[in-house]
Design an enzyme around this catalytic site. Structure first.
Site, PDB file in Angstrom:
ATOM      1  N   PRO A   1       0.789  -1.238   0.000  1.00 65.22           N
ATOM      2  CA  PRO A   1       0.000   0.000   0.000  1.00 65.22           C
ATOM      3  C   PRO A   1       0.817   1.282   0.000  1.00 65.22           C
ATOM      4  O   PRO A   1       0.250   2.369   0.031  1.00 65.22           O
ATOM      5  CB  PRO A   1      -0.805  -0.121   1.295  1.00 65.22           C
ATOM      6  CG  PRO A   1       0.113  -0.857   2.224  1.00 65.22           C
ATOM      7  CD  PRO A   1       0.844  -1.854   1.358  1.00 65.22           C
ATOM      8  N   GLY A   2       2.158   1.187   0.004  1.00 69.13           N
ATOM      9  CA  GLY A   2       2.979   2.373  -0.115  1.00 69.13           C
ATOM     10  C   GLY A   2       3.881   2.680   1.059  1.00 69.13           C
ATOM     11  O   GLY A   2       4.495   3.745   1.112  1.00 69.13           O
ATOM     12  N   ALA A   3       4.030   1.750   1.998  1.00 72.40           N
ATOM     13  CA  ALA A   3       4.851   2.014   3.190  1.00 72.40           C
ATOM     14  C   ALA A   3       6.332   2.177   2.845  1.00 72.40           C
ATOM     15  O   ALA A   3       7.015   3.046   3.400  1.00 72.40           O
ATOM     16  CB  ALA A   3       4.665   0.892   4.216  1.00 72.40           C
ATOM     17  N   TRP A   4       6.847   1.330   1.944  1.00 71.77           N
ATOM     18  CA  TRP A   4       8.252   1.475   1.562  1.00 71.77           C
ATOM     19  C   TRP A   4       8.467   2.796   0.834  1.00 71.77           C
ATOM     20  O   TRP A   4       9.495   3.459   1.027  1.00 71.77           O
ATOM     21  CB  TRP A   4       8.693   0.291   0.687  1.00 71.77           C
ATOM     22  CG  TRP A   4       9.067  -0.917   1.484  1.00 71.77           C
ATOM     23  CD1 TRP A   4       8.625  -1.246   2.739  1.00 71.77           C
ATOM     24  CD2 TRP A   4       9.966  -1.963   1.097  1.00 71.77           C
ATOM     25  NE1 TRP A   4       9.182  -2.429   3.149  1.00 71.77           N
ATOM     26  CE2 TRP A   4       9.997  -2.898   2.171  1.00 71.77           C
ATOM     27  CE3 TRP A   4      10.709  -2.210  -0.040  1.00 71.77           C
ATOM     28  CZ2 TRP A   4      10.780  -4.054   2.121  1.00 71.77           C
ATOM     29  CZ3 TRP A   4      11.490  -3.377  -0.100  1.00 71.77           C
ATOM     30  CH2 TRP A   4      11.524  -4.282   0.971  1.00 71.77           C
TER      31      TRP A   4
ATOM     32  N   ASP B   1       2.846  -1.480  -8.860  1.00 65.81           N
ATOM     33  CA  ASP B   1       2.120  -2.615  -8.302  1.00 65.81           C
ATOM     34  C   ASP B   1       0.932  -2.962  -9.188  1.00 65.81           C
ATOM     35  O   ASP B   1       0.412  -2.104  -9.920  1.00 65.81           O
ATOM     36  CB  ASP B   1       1.622  -2.308  -6.888  1.00 65.81           C
ATOM     37  CG  ASP B   1       1.403  -3.559  -6.053  1.00 65.81           C
ATOM     38  OD1 ASP B   1       0.487  -4.331  -6.387  1.00 65.81           O
ATOM     39  OD2 ASP B   1       2.144  -3.775  -5.079  1.00 65.81           O
TER      40      ASP B   1
ATOM     41  N   ASP C   1       1.823  -4.854 -14.329  1.00 68.61           N
ATOM     42  CA  ASP C   1       2.476  -6.140 -14.093  1.00 68.61           C
ATOM     43  C   ASP C   1       3.982  -5.977 -14.287  1.00 68.61           C
ATOM     44  O   ASP C   1       4.447  -5.649 -15.380  1.00 68.61           O
ATOM     45  CB  ASP C   1       1.911  -7.174 -15.066  1.00 68.61           C
ATOM     46  CG  ASP C   1       2.476  -8.571 -14.850  1.00 68.61           C
ATOM     47  OD1 ASP C   1       3.423  -8.725 -14.054  1.00 68.61           O
ATOM     48  OD2 ASP C   1       1.967  -9.505 -15.498  1.00 68.61           O
TER      49      ASP C   1
ATOM     50  N   LYS D   1      12.485  -9.586  -1.918  1.00 71.58           N
ATOM     51  CA  LYS D   1      11.950 -10.572  -0.975  1.00 71.58           C
ATOM     52  C   LYS D   1      11.735 -11.890  -1.692  1.00 71.58           C
ATOM     53  O   LYS D   1      11.252 -11.922  -2.828  1.00 71.58           O
ATOM     54  CB  LYS D   1      10.617 -10.079  -0.406  1.00 71.58           C
ATOM     55  CG  LYS D   1       9.941 -11.105   0.512  1.00 71.58           C
ATOM     56  CD  LYS D   1       8.715 -10.532   1.165  1.00 71.58           C
ATOM     57  CE  LYS D   1       7.548 -10.354   0.206  1.00 71.58           C
ATOM     58  NZ  LYS D   1       6.348  -9.806   0.887  1.00 71.58           N
TER      59      LYS D   1
END
Length: 242
Positions: free
Chosen positions: A86-89, A110, A127, A192
């Site tokens: 959702p945009g935290a990084w 995203d 994508d 990740k």
């Protein structure tokens, strides 16, 4: 989320009574797995810290911890945040890179919609394995190059552990290949993965293209989670295999 946040405040007695009524009714409606997740969220110090510091989710602390230890972000960097929702990084990046001063540049990408964030540019519903998305990224980046590529992306869980692992490996390999086009010499890469039998495919590809490759697991990653991060530093200018 609004229900969980209300637990961290000190409501009036009337609100407390209403909250208790809603809590009991909600708990009855939830499955055992959902209730376990909710209880874990309520007890998670990183969830509470994210709320207190106005981050969009707890994952912000993973990036903060990795950068504190490994120094992968610097003011003025042009960074592509893959799997940004959702945009935290991206929030962390905006704070660290000073994009408001037209020095750094934050580009989040995203498949999901990402709510606007001052200081960041978002490509939603795109994508990252699609060459068309790669072209959009290059067009948006100043000079068409990035200093850092970050990936916290993951496929929708199928419930089949090995299949999900293979799908994430495929996504990461696609991003590693794209880094050969868009990442400047000396740039850094972080992705990740869910540790498993094919993780070595990503490590081997990174070792061909970067001077240093490390496996890191920040404290903000839950102990029981299979997620780890592969950190690759100093992108080789010619991408020649070792």
């Amino acid at each position: 989320m609004s229900y969980i946040c209300s637990l961290w405040q000190t409501p009036s007695p009337l609100v407390q009574c209403r909250s208790l009524h809603v809590t009991l009714r909600t708990q009855k409606a939830k499955t055992g797995a959902e209730q376990i997740w909710l209880t874990r969220q309520q007890r998670d110090p990183y969830v509470k810290a994210a709320h207190a510091q106005h981050y969009r989710c707890r994952s912000a602390f993973k990036l903060l911890e990795i950068d504190k230890e490994h120094k992968i972000l610097h003011p003025g960097n042009r960074v592509v945040d893959c799997g940004a929702a959702p945009g935290a990084w991206s929030q962390v990046l905006v704070d660290k890179l000073d994009p408001a001063e037209s020095v750094g540049f934050v580009l989040g990408v995203d498949l999901l919609r990402i709510a606007p964030l001052e200081g960041a540019v978002f490509l939603s519903k795109c994508d990252l394995t699609d060459p068309a998305t790669h072209r959009k990224i290059i067009d948006l980046l100043p000079s068409g190059q990035a200093d850092v590529i970050l990936s916290d992306m993951a496929p929708n869980a199928s419930g089949i552990k090995e299949l999900d692992h293979q799908r994430l490996v495929g996504m990461c390999l696609s991003l590693v290949d794209f880094s050969g086009t868009v990442l400047r010499p000396g740039g850094n890469f972080l992705c990740k993965i869910w540790d498993g039998g094919e993780s070595s495919l990503i490590r081997d590809r990174l070792q061909q293209r970067f001077q240093i490759v490390k496996t890191v697991k920040p404290k903000a990653s839950r102990t029981e989670s299979a997620e780890i991060y592969l950190l690759a530093k100093s992108h080789k200018s010619n991408n020649a295999p070792n």
